[in-house]
Design a protein around this motif. Structure first.
Motif, PDB file in Angstrom:
ATOM      1  N   SER A 675       0.830  -1.201   0.000  1.00 24.40           N
ATOM      2  CA  SER A 675       0.000   0.000   0.000  1.00 24.40           C
ATOM      3  C   SER A 675       0.866   1.253   0.000  1.00 24.40           C
ATOM      4  N   HIS A 677       0.109   3.930   1.425  1.00 21.34           N
ATOM      5  CA  HIS A 677       0.039   4.484   2.776  1.00 21.34           C
ATOM      6  C   HIS A 677       1.152   3.918   3.648  1.00 21.34           C
ATOM      7  N   TYR A 678       1.381   2.613   3.582  1.00 25.79           N
ATOM      8  CA  TYR A 678       2.445   1.998   4.377  1.00 25.79           C
ATOM      9  C   TYR A 678       3.817   2.524   3.950  1.00 25.79           C
ATOM     10  N   TYR A 680       4.567   5.350   2.502  1.00 26.46           N
ATOM     11  CA  TYR A 680       4.705   6.751   2.886  1.00 26.46           C
ATOM     12  C   TYR A 680       5.036   6.866   4.380  1.00 26.46           C
ATOM     13  N   ASN A 681       4.292   6.153   5.226  1.00 28.70           N
ATOM     14  CA  ASN A 681       4.548   6.222   6.664  1.00 28.70           C
ATOM     15  C   ASN A 681       5.928   5.663   7.014  1.00 28.70           C
ATOM     16  N   LYS A 756       0.829  14.562   1.723  1.00 31.63           N
ATOM     17  CA  LYS A 756       0.104  13.472   2.366  1.00 31.63           C
ATOM     18  C   LYS A 756      -0.875  12.817   1.382  1.00 31.63           C
ATOM     19  N   ASP A 758      -3.876  11.825   1.194  1.00 30.77           N
ATOM     20  CA  ASP A 758      -5.244  11.841   1.710  1.00 30.77           C
ATOM     21  C   ASP A 758      -6.215  11.120   0.786  1.00 30.77           C
ATOM     22  N   ILE A 761      -4.886   7.054  -0.183  1.00 32.00           N
ATOM     23  CA  ILE A 761      -4.472   6.239   0.948  1.00 32.00           C
ATOM     24  C   ILE A 761      -4.638   4.753   0.676  1.00 32.00           C
ATOM     25  N   ASN A 762      -5.551   4.415  -0.208  1.00 35.13           N
ATOM     26  CA  ASN A 762      -5.797   3.006  -0.513  1.00 35.13           C
ATOM     27  C   ASN A 762      -5.133   2.562  -1.809  1.00 35.13           C
TER      28      ASN A 762
END
Length: 820
Positions: A675, A677-678, A680-681, A756, A758, A761-762
């Motif tokens: 993902s 999101h993962y 990026y974090n 970000k 936003d 995210i998926n």
């Protein structure tokens, strides 16, 4: 702490601006750590605080924590050493039966490696990332026409490097020569106007002394201020930095245009100011900057892309060009193309091949020819007599030697080794003192000014107290000074100081016998020995070659004069010959080079090939004796600055060890399809630069996955910036190539430049076309000496350690081979 360990808790997610959460746990109640770092808190990963302190391990090739590529100053590393209660290398759970996802890793200060206390350096990616995009480019370039064109372009770049490096050397040399001529002419006129000819009445030496101080302090202060406040990386000769770069260490700002400009101005001001140094060493750094700039076809400083040479925009290609630039710089400095090539191979290069040797030699020859042509034209010479910046002149008669002199040459080499080892030791102590007690920028500038004033004061003191008058006609300087001497005489002490150090070396080589007193050379050698030791390490751009050669030439000629004084009937004591052997011995004792140094001295002096034997005997003797006490000055500087240089052989402490004993784990991994999101974090909260790509992952236990490749941090950031997701692949897939990633090289953006996710995210990232599918992998039971040879020979940044099932067990980087 007495019986407590400082733990960094990951119980709550923190941002880049949060402070790390620190708790204290009694020593006996330490929890069992896990090797599933990437799986903590449902895709949360170790964090990095705003102060740059690592909250997590350093297992992915970064040597500089807390910031992304391109940042310069960071604090010390923190690492962890997990103790497993189960078999981590087979992917089993701990013996306590708990799921590793419920436990947390324990982070401790890692003191095993020297790199843990030296966080200012990262590794370069010398390994070519042979991903799908790269392979597509290779298939398109299979035609002979394309391969031939790329090879021709590579030769053209090396020729351009030689030409531009020589032109820069010519500009520096001409400016230094003209300014030095004005300076010493003014001082000579001042002396003639204020000091009596033959007695000490009716004149005043104070006025010329004050003028000399002023003409030394002003340029030195200006150059030191530029180096200190604008580009500190330009301090010194630059050879240790270039050597580290070629070894695979990323030295920030080493090959920038601003670095070249400050280096050139700094060298000019330092030499004109009269510091005990030369312009030859910095020419190697200048050549490296020229090579790195030309080969990329763009300037990041001026934000200008010329859209040429795009195929060479990676660390692997740039490394070869930088080596050629360094060789061109040496060749321009000494007028020695073969010596320049050998210098790069012996002292600077960590990787080379036959084709690179040929290209380097061509760049060196072109550099010498261009410099020869320009300087000969400038000086109005009909023949090519200006072969280099450091032209020692030709001996009037061939230098001959008798075989009974070989033991004498060996003793001179031993003397040079002892003096060189003492010089290196003293200089290292002085530089450590500077680092500790003079950390302020203003203090560094003032220190350079004080050393310049000290040099002028010592020179004037020698001129005033030593009465050494010689008849005109044998004067070694263009403008002899009659200071305190009778008519038709000149002051031999002033002749040593009233010219550049290069000219003084040339005088010691070629002055006829009887040009100096024994006392004059003895005091001069001692003063310049101490002065050069105090100068090298100042925040100015200067090399160590010239002052080292000057000191050696002085004591070599001195020994010949003393021997002749004791045994006046000897006929083999040619003072110029022993000055040359002394210079070689002193250079060998300080620099610890042999082959390239002997060739450089032969090319710069034009001595016969038969004299190569005495030179190499003196150099080898000096190197062997010096190596018994310490390393060469360049290696010593690298060690003092804690640069993680990989030696040619593994350190003795690693013999008998296995990969599992030095690897770093747990490892932050990424799934083949993961993902956004993962990713990026993860990039926000850890600063590693390489991540194993795994598949066959059970749930979120990425660190137990099966290895299928490795992906770099820079690649992931470009993927996020350009939104290269699976969901919108029909937009970017046709236009994406390996050039997409080369366009942002070398200053890759940081994760802070990514907004970000936003609305994304998926989204999913498929790394199959971006990752390197063939990373170097070793088994956890392989011996460390063997994997060290693989690591160094291939110029790796990351080496994956796997178990028998091809599942990740850990990762090895450069820092794991630096023992403390």
């Amino acid at each position: 702490m007495d019986d407590a360990k400082t733990l960094i808790s990951l119980d709550q997610e923190s941002t880049d601006d949060d402070e790390p959460i620190v708790t204290k746990v009694p020593e006996k109640s330490l929890p069992t750590p896990t090797n599933h770092l990437a799986d903590i808190l449902n895709d949360n990963v170790p964090t990095t605080s705003s102060t740059g302190v690592r909250v997590g391990n350093n297992n992915s090739g970064t040597l500089k924590p807390g910031k992304d590529d391109g940042d310069d100053d960071v604090p010390a590393l923190l690492d962890h050493t997990p103790s497993y209660s189960g078999n981590a290398f087979n992917g089993n759970l701990p013996a306590n039966g708990r799921d590793n996802a419920e436990s947390e890793p324990i982070f401790r200060v890692r003191s095993r490696t020297a790199a843990s206390s030296t966080p200012n350096y990262e590794s370069l990616d010398y390994e070519v990332c042979e991903n799908t995009l790269f392979q597509d480019e290779q298939r398109k370039s299979l035609t002979e026409r394309f391969s031939l064109r790329k090879d021709i372009i590579r030769w053209i770049i090396f020729i351009q490097i030689g030409i531009i490096t020589a032109l820069i050397a010519c500009a520096i040399d001409i400016i230094i020569e003209e300014l030095s001529e004005l300076k010493y002419m003014f001082l000579m006129n001042s002396v003639e106007s204020n000091v009596p000819k033959s007695d000490f009445t009716g004149g005043d030496l104070v006025v010329p002394f004050l003028y000399w101080l002023l003409l030394s302090v002003v340029p030195v202060a200006f150059g030191a201020a530029m180096v200190t406040y604008i580009e500190p990386i330009t301090a010194g000769s630059g050879i240790p930095q270039v050597k580290s770069y070629l070894n695979g260490v990323k030295i920030p700002r080493i090959v920038r245009i601003k670095t070249l400009a400050v280096k050139a101005i700094g060298v000019i001001t330092s030499v004109v100011g009269g510091l005990a140094g030369g312009k030859e060493g910095p020419m190697i750094h200048a050549g490296a900057v020229v090579a790195a700039g030309i080969s990329q076809g763009k300037s990041t400083t001026f934000v200008k892309d010329f859209r040429v040479f795009k195929a060479f925009r990676d660390d692997h290609e740039k490394r070869d060009f930088v080596l050629g630039g360094g060789a061109a710089g040496v060749s321009a400095a000494f007028g020695a193309p073969i010596g320049g090539m050998l210098f790069s191979l012996e002292e600077a290069a960590s990787f080379w091949n036959q084709n690179l040797i040929w290209r380097t030699l061509v760049a060196s020859i072109i550099s010498v020819f261009t410099l020869n042509l320009v300087l000969s034209t400038y000086h109005g010479a009909n023949d090519f007599t200006f072969t280099g910046l450091f032209n020692l002149g030709k001996f009037d008669q061939p230098l001959k030697f008798d075989y009974f002199e070989l033991p004498i040459f060996m003793l001179l080499g031993v003397t040079g080794g002892l003096l060189g080892a003492a010089w290196n030791s003293l200089n290292t102590k002085i530089n450590k003192f500077r680092k500790r007690y003079i950390p302020w920028k203003l203090g560094k500038v003032c220190e350079a000014v004080v050393v310049a004033m000290l040099g002028v004061t010592l020179a004037c003191t020698m001129i005033y107290f030593i009465n050494d008058c010689r008849p005109l006609g044998n004067d070694p300087t263009i403008h002899p000074v009659q200071l305190f001497c009778e008519d038709n005489e000149y002051n031999a002490v002033a002749a040593l100081w009233f010219q550049t150090p290069e000219a003084t070396v040339r005088s010691l080589f070629h002055d006829p016998p009887g040009s100096h007193q024994i006392l004059t050379l003895a005091v001069f050698a001692l003063v310049y020995y101490v002065l050069s030791c105090a100068t090298f390490g100042l925040n100015v751009s200067l090399g160590v070659f010239i002052p080292t050669a000057l000191v050696g030439a002085a004591w070599g000629r001195l020994l010949a004069m003393v021997t002749f004084y004791l045994f006046p009937e000897t006929e083999f004591l040619h003072p110029g010959k022993y000055a040359l052997i002394g210079a070689a011995a002193n250079l060998g004792g300080v620099l610890r080079m042999t082959i390239s140094l002997s060739v450089i001295l032969m090319e710069t002096t034009g001595v016969e090939t038969s004299f190569f034997f005495p030179l190499i005997i003196a150099l080898i003797s000096a190197k062997w004796v010096g190596d018994y006490f310490n390393e060469g000055i360049y290696d010593t500087q690298i060690e003092v600055n804690h640069v993680p240089m990989l030696p040619w052989e593994p350190l003795p402490q690693y013999k008998g060890l296995k990969a599992r004993e030095i690897l770093s784990s747990p490892v932050v991994c990424i799934k083949l399809r993961d993902s956004a999101h993962y990713i990026y974090n993860m990039l926000k909260k850890c600063d590693h630069n390489g991540f194993p790509v795994v598949d066959d992952v059970q749930g979120v236990r990425r660190s137990e996955g099966r290895v299928c490749g490795i992906v770099l941090r820079s690649q992931l950031i470009v993927i996020l910036l350009k939104s290269l997701y699976v969901e919108n692949s029909h937009f970017w897939l046709p236009n994406t190539s390996i050039q997409t990633f080369r366009d942002v090289y070398p200053r890759y953006p940081s994760i802070k430049s990514v907004r970000k996710l936003d609305d994304k995210i998926n989204y999913t990232v498929d790394l199959s076309m971006f990752m390197n599918p063939s990373p170097v992998r070793v088994n956890a039971h392989d011996s460390v000496p063997r994997i060290f040879q693989i690591f160094r020979a291939l110029g790796l940044r990351h080496m994956l350690v796997i178990n028998n099932k091809n599942r990740i067990a850990g990762i090895i980087t450069r820092r794991d081979f630096i023992y403390k």
